[in-house]
Design a protein around this motif. Sequence first.
Motif, PDB file in Angstrom:
ATOM      1  N   LYS A 228       0.823  -1.212   0.000  1.00  0.00           N
ATOM      2  CA  LYS A 228       0.000   0.000   0.000  1.00  0.00           C
ATOM      3  C   LYS A 228       0.860   1.266   0.000  1.00  0.00           C
ATOM      4  CE  LYS A 228      -4.309   1.591   0.328  1.00  0.00           C
ATOM      5  NZ  LYS A 228      -5.394   1.266  -0.618  1.00  0.00           N
TER       6      LYS A 228
ATOM      7  N   GLU B 154      -1.928   2.138  -4.732  1.00  0.00           N
ATOM      8  CA  GLU B 154      -3.199   2.402  -4.067  1.00  0.00           C
ATOM      9  C   GLU B 154      -4.153   1.218  -4.209  1.00  0.00           C
ATOM     10  OE1 GLU B 154      -6.199   3.871  -1.900  1.00  0.00           O
ATOM     11  OE2 GLU B 154      -4.154   4.671  -2.028  1.00  0.00           O
TER      12      GLU B 154
ATOM     13  N   ILE C  47      -5.014  -2.415  -4.266  1.00  0.00           N
ATOM     14  CA  ILE C  47      -4.482  -3.698  -3.787  1.00  0.00           C
ATOM     15  C   ILE C  47      -5.587  -4.750  -3.848  1.00  0.00           C
ATOM     16  CG2 ILE C  47      -3.441  -4.962  -1.876  1.00  0.00           C
ATOM     17  CD1 ILE C  47      -1.597  -2.811  -2.701  1.00  0.00           C
TER      18      ILE C  47
ATOM     19  N   GLY D 116      -5.852  -1.813   4.052  1.00  0.00           N
ATOM     20  CA  GLY D 116      -5.969  -1.029   2.817  1.00  0.00           C
ATOM     21  C   GLY D 116      -6.280  -1.792   1.554  1.00  0.00           C
TER      22      GLY D 116
END
Length: 513
Positions: A131, A135, A137, A163
Amino acid sequence: MTIQKIQIFDTTLRDGEQSPGASIEPAQKIIIARQLAKLGVDIIEPGFPVSSPGEFSAVEQISRELQGTEIVGFARAVKGDIESAIRATRDAARRRLHLFISSSDIHLDFQLKKSRQEVIRIAREMVAFGKQSVEEIEFSPMDSTRAGMEFVLELVEAVIEEGATVINLPDTLGIALPEEYEALFRTVRTQARGGDKVRYSAHCHNDLGLAVANSLAAIRSGATQIEATINGIGERAGNCSLEELVMAIDTRKATLQVETGIDTSEIYATSRMVSRTMHFPIAYNKPIVGRNAFQHESGIHQDGLLKNRNTYEIMDPEAMGIPRSMIILGKHSGRHAIKHRMSEYGIEVSGEQLDEVYTRFKQVADEKKIVTDNELLRLVGEATATQHDPYVLTEVSVQTGADEACSARVGVRTQDGAEHVVSASGTGPLEAVIRSIQELIPVAAQFEDLELHSLSTGEDAHGEAVVSILHEQQRHQGSAIHKDIILAAATAYVAACNAALLSSARQRQQQQV
């Protein structure tokens, strides 16, 4: 009701290439990736960057070139893998990091040799690490359909907290039933903390022949991305077939209330490219792109199709770029189909002549199973004492040597009765024959593709050759069956040329009228 867009995540060049014998060179990956972009896939997973320098280079070039498509860097939950995937995709306009780690007890006990808590810790740390650079994932708990709901929920919650933006629930062994897979997605979406803030993806294998059905089940329970491969290629029995999934959605859009952005007119070309490049033949009866998918031999089916295509077809093959070859003539074909096929070549016969052709046809069909157009025109010529083909193959001889180029001598007869013979050489007997035909028939220079199939075994074995050529921006095919595969290929090539010439002549006649 609003139609939901389903994103197509193509993993032909990663999971598909893991099929034994399907490995391709980096340059070939780039060519296929371009075609996938032309097909309209939303996301391409072009390989496993850490696995080799060539693989890294291919992913890197695809990332630079295909700026209109999201590119995925695939990685184990290992720092080295993640760093390699991040570097390989750094020039992509849109990119994603796809991390995976095993989740089923059998994988944890015998493969990873780690506890569930250790897996959760690793997943957390690696998602957080990725992350920092990417951005988007995607996280995949491998073998999720055998992992147990409680652990899947715990693992998914952990990576969402760190994230992860896309949760993929792979049926890695293809063991799930559609109702089970649907329940898995529904439960994770509704019960995992933060589950309503991420997108969901399905990745299905076809070990029980349920990959497409399971993918549709995932869509019913909220998945908005499906991971698939061209021709369903993949490890063991393969992955979800992209073309089957897309056409199921396209054909049943009103019921499913979903759609894709795939350009269906590119399906056939993409399928053929992958099949040829990976040297994976397509089963005759494979849905959508198999050679029998839109071909009919039964007399009852042929009669219905000639009256209205919708009687026995639910899709338009030509809309997918598939050459129209609706009627296959065989021992089950009736007079109506035979007469129709002859009319396509501008030949009209009736009465006793049609009876004579039909009798000869049945005799050949009992022996050869399928009667090619070239064979039919020969039978019509015998019954009417007329040569209908622009060219008839009269001679094929080949000379080969262990250390020398092969040479071929080929002869044809034209409709005016003139005989022409030429010789040419090549690195193999087939190339020598093809070059000879290209000298004899100008249109033959537009040779596109050759398929060779063994139809039987033993001393009486026959081979079938199917040749495709491009003429005036149209594809034409010819086929032939013979014990000598070189002669079958030559006959099929000449038949394709004849089909092209006769088609052009008919079009000119229609324009004059």
